[in-house]
Design a protein around this motif. Sequence first.
Motif, mmCIF file in Angstrom:
data_model
loop_
_atom_site.group_PDB
_atom_site.id
_atom_site.type_symbol
_atom_site.label_atom_id
_atom_site.label_comp_id
_atom_site.label_asym_id
_atom_site.label_seq_id
_atom_site.Cartn_x
_atom_site.Cartn_y
_atom_site.Cartn_z
ATOM 1 N N GLU A 82 0.842 -1.205 0.018
ATOM 2 C CA GLU A 82 -0.057 -0.036 0.053
ATOM 3 C C GLU A 82 0.962 1.154 0.093
ATOM 4 N N ARG A 83 0.455 2.216 -1.023
ATOM 5 C CA ARG A 83 1.347 3.425 -0.922
ATOM 6 C C ARG A 83 0.361 4.535 -1.635
ATOM 7 N N PRO A 84 0.785 5.899 -1.318
ATOM 8 C CA PRO A 84 0.198 6.919 -1.956
ATOM 9 C C PRO A 84 0.047 7.019 -3.521
ATOM 10 N N ILE A 85 -0.913 7.362 -4.285
ATOM 11 C CA ILE A 85 -0.836 7.713 -5.502
ATOM 12 C C ILE A 85 -0.414 9.071 -5.877
ATOM 13 N N GLY A 86 0.765 9.029 -5.670
ATOM 14 C CA GLY A 86 1.562 10.387 -5.903
ATOM 15 C C GLY A 86 0.676 11.867 -5.286
ATOM 16 N N PRO A 87 0.684 12.869 -6.410
ATOM 17 C CA PRO A 87 0.082 13.985 -5.795
ATOM 18 C C PRO A 87 -1.350 13.863 -6.024
ATOM 19 N N PHE A 88 -1.934 12.882 -6.034
ATOM 20 C CA PHE A 88 -3.765 12.965 -6.295
ATOM 21 C C PHE A 88 -4.327 12.592 -5.099
ATOM 22 N N LYS A 89 -5.384 13.163 -5.006
ATOM 23 C CA LYS A 89 -6.417 13.004 -3.675
ATOM 24 C C LYS A 89 -7.277 11.810 -4.049
ATOM 25 N N ARG A 90 -7.571 11.766 -5.347
ATOM 26 C CA ARG A 90 -8.739 10.765 -5.824
ATOM 27 C C ARG A 90 -8.456 10.969 -7.242
ATOM 28 N N VAL A 91 -8.746 9.511 -7.922
ATOM 29 C CA VAL A 91 -8.963 9.369 -9.658
ATOM 30 C C VAL A 91 -10.270 8.983 -9.853
ATOM 31 N N ASP A 92 -10.705 9.074 -11.210
ATOM 32 C CA ASP A 92 -11.827 8.349 -11.782
ATOM 33 C C ASP A 92 -11.440 7.051 -12.120
ATOM 34 N N THR A 93 -10.426 7.140 -13.035
ATOM 35 C CA THR A 93 -9.961 5.607 -13.541
ATOM 36 C C THR A 93 -8.556 5.914 -13.943
ATOM 37 N N ALA A 94 -7.914 4.687 -14.395
ATOM 38 C CA ALA A 94 -6.540 4.622 -14.863
ATOM 39 C C ALA A 94 -6.431 3.362 -15.595
ATOM 40 N N MET A 95 -5.626 3.529 -16.717
ATOM 41 C CA MET A 95 -5.034 2.374 -17.402
ATOM 42 C C MET A 95 -3.625 2.393 -17.694
ATOM 43 N N CYS A 96 -3.355 1.204 -18.180
ATOM 44 C CA CYS A 96 -1.632 1.070 -18.384
ATOM 45 C C CYS A 96 -1.681 0.565 -19.927
ATOM 46 N N GLY A 97 -0.428 1.049 -20.665
ATOM 47 C CA GLY A 97 -0.387 0.669 -21.896
ATOM 48 C C GLY A 97 1.316 0.633 -22.119
ATOM 49 N N PRO A 98 1.586 0.319 -23.503
ATOM 50 C CA PRO A 98 2.952 0.122 -23.845
ATOM 51 C C PRO A 98 3.742 1.489 -23.371
ATOM 52 N N GLY A 99 3.142 2.538 -23.419
ATOM 53 C CA GLY A 99 3.978 3.789 -23.159
ATOM 54 C C GLY A 99 3.831 4.342 -21.570
ATOM 55 N N GLY A 100 3.168 3.461 -20.897
ATOM 56 C CA GLY A 100 3.141 4.034 -19.326
ATOM 57 C C GLY A 100 1.645 4.110 -18.936
ATOM 58 N N VAL A 101 1.442 4.665 -17.595
ATOM 59 C CA VAL A 101 0.309 4.693 -17.094
ATOM 60 C C VAL A 101 -0.340 6.173 -17.258
ATOM 61 N N LYS A 102 -1.740 6.022 -17.589
ATOM 62 C CA LYS A 102 -2.416 7.165 -17.769
ATOM 63 C C LYS A 102 -3.503 7.122 -16.654
ATOM 64 N N VAL A 103 -3.541 8.360 -15.947
ATOM 65 C CA VAL A 103 -4.489 8.546 -14.696
ATOM 66 C C VAL A 103 -5.500 9.572 -15.169
ATOM 67 N N ILE A 104 -6.555 9.218 -15.006
ATOM 68 C CA ILE A 104 -7.816 9.919 -15.730
ATOM 69 C C ILE A 104 -8.473 10.756 -14.241
ATOM 70 N N ILE A 105 -8.807 12.010 -14.461
ATOM 71 C CA ILE A 105 -9.535 12.911 -13.563
ATOM 72 C C ILE A 105 -10.548 13.775 -14.408
ATOM 73 N N GLY A 106 -11.640 13.489 -14.356
ATOM 74 C CA GLY A 106 -12.403 14.574 -15.097
ATOM 75 C C GLY A 106 -12.388 14.349 -16.652
ATOM 76 N N ASN A 107 -12.242 15.299 -17.374
ATOM 77 C CA ASN A 107 -11.819 15.076 -18.894
ATOM 78 C C ASN A 107 -10.315 15.386 -18.985
ATOM 79 N N HIS A 108 -9.531 14.979 -17.981
ATOM 80 C CA HIS A 108 -8.098 15.173 -18.129
ATOM 81 C C HIS A 108 -7.266 13.738 -17.784
ATOM 82 N N PHE A 109 -6.170 13.626 -18.234
ATOM 83 C CA PHE A 109 -5.480 12.724 -17.951
ATOM 84 C C PHE A 109 -4.077 13.028 -17.840
ATOM 85 N N TYR A 110 -3.246 12.163 -17.066
ATOM 86 C CA TYR A 110 -1.856 12.539 -16.856
ATOM 87 C C TYR A 110 -1.006 11.473 -16.984
#
Length: 391
Positions: free
Chosen positions: A334-362
């Motif tokens: 168990e560990r924090p998810i970096g700078p996020f307080k919460r996320v809507d969803t996330a996915m992983c692909g060949p390029g890395g991890v996309k963290v989605i909040i609202g209509n934006h992803f990081y």
Amino acid sequence: MDAVAVNEEGIPYFFKGDHLYKGFHGLAELSNESFAELDDHHHLGHVDAAFHMHFEDNPDDHDRMFFFLDNKVFSFYKHKLEAGYPKDISEVFPGIPNDLDAAVECPHPECANDSVIFFKGDEIYHYDLKSKAVEEKEFKSMPNCTSAFRFMEHYYCFHGHMFSKFDPKTGEVHGKYPKEARDYFMRCSKFSPDSDHVERERCSRVHLDAITSDNAGNIYAFRGHHYLRKDDNDTLTSDTIENDFKELHSEVDAAFSYENHLYLIKNNNLYVYRVGEPHIHLDGYPKPVTEELGIEGPIDAAFVCEDHHIAHIIKGNQMHDVELKVTPRKAGNERPIGPFKRVDTAMCGPGGVKVIIGNHFYHFDSTKLLSTARSLPEQHKVSLELFGCDH
């Protein structure tokens, strides 16, 4: 809608009559449950207009939510009425008329100066927050707004069940508008008969519930009662969740892909489907999430990275790892998810991890970089960069 305002966390508040809808789904509540003092001064039947002010040059007004009712204005900070309010609109915003229809903030450089745009019938007033100067404008191509708000750096005018996106400086409406608000901003299980489901799902401003990609590179994005599929040729298709994943009916909490199977989580249950046409629901499922993944639901997001056997499970602001090759499975690390307080969803692909909040992803190059990040990376638009919606 009578009014729309975005709270300090970026969640839209939709006001209709004496009720309030927070975000894009869920039941309505009475407005006075969140803003009790509105009822102390007026028996609240509605609000005329509302907006959330960001103006750091004036700490007394910065980060306040303003409501307009008849000739009065109310200022709330963290859902508490500020001392001395309500006041006459003419006292707080000199030059602005009573009985407004809509209001929306417009920060520089989206407007020439930090401003608020007020709407009354076809009369448009740009109010300069610093100088308090009022400039009357004529927005010829726009309908009269019953409510307006700024969301994801775009400006929307609601009129009836329809909405138009407009330029805050000129009032010009570009693109195919008006559009049906219940298709794009509200989670309605039944849409208008003329709806283009693919267009709606790829351009919707409602946040995604879950997203994942399978071994063949197909992306599945779930939102409310519908899902959007993008294949490896970038072809988009959309259908109801109930039609293709009938055991789920609607509203997925989290999703991940592993060894040619889709793992879909809803409430405290895990559903598993074999990837294909059609998707085949495995016998014996759904099973409890605690039994299959060794962690209590509900779960906000989940993803598995390519060639790995670890499901990364996000709950609140914590991430947990579940080794999928081990029996029985249990969550650890168990560990924090970096700078996020919460996320809507996330996915992983060949390029890395996309963290989605609202209509934006990081984007993060790895799960390690996600968990150790102290600041937000560059922001990307989900609708544009994942699904090619440019309006």
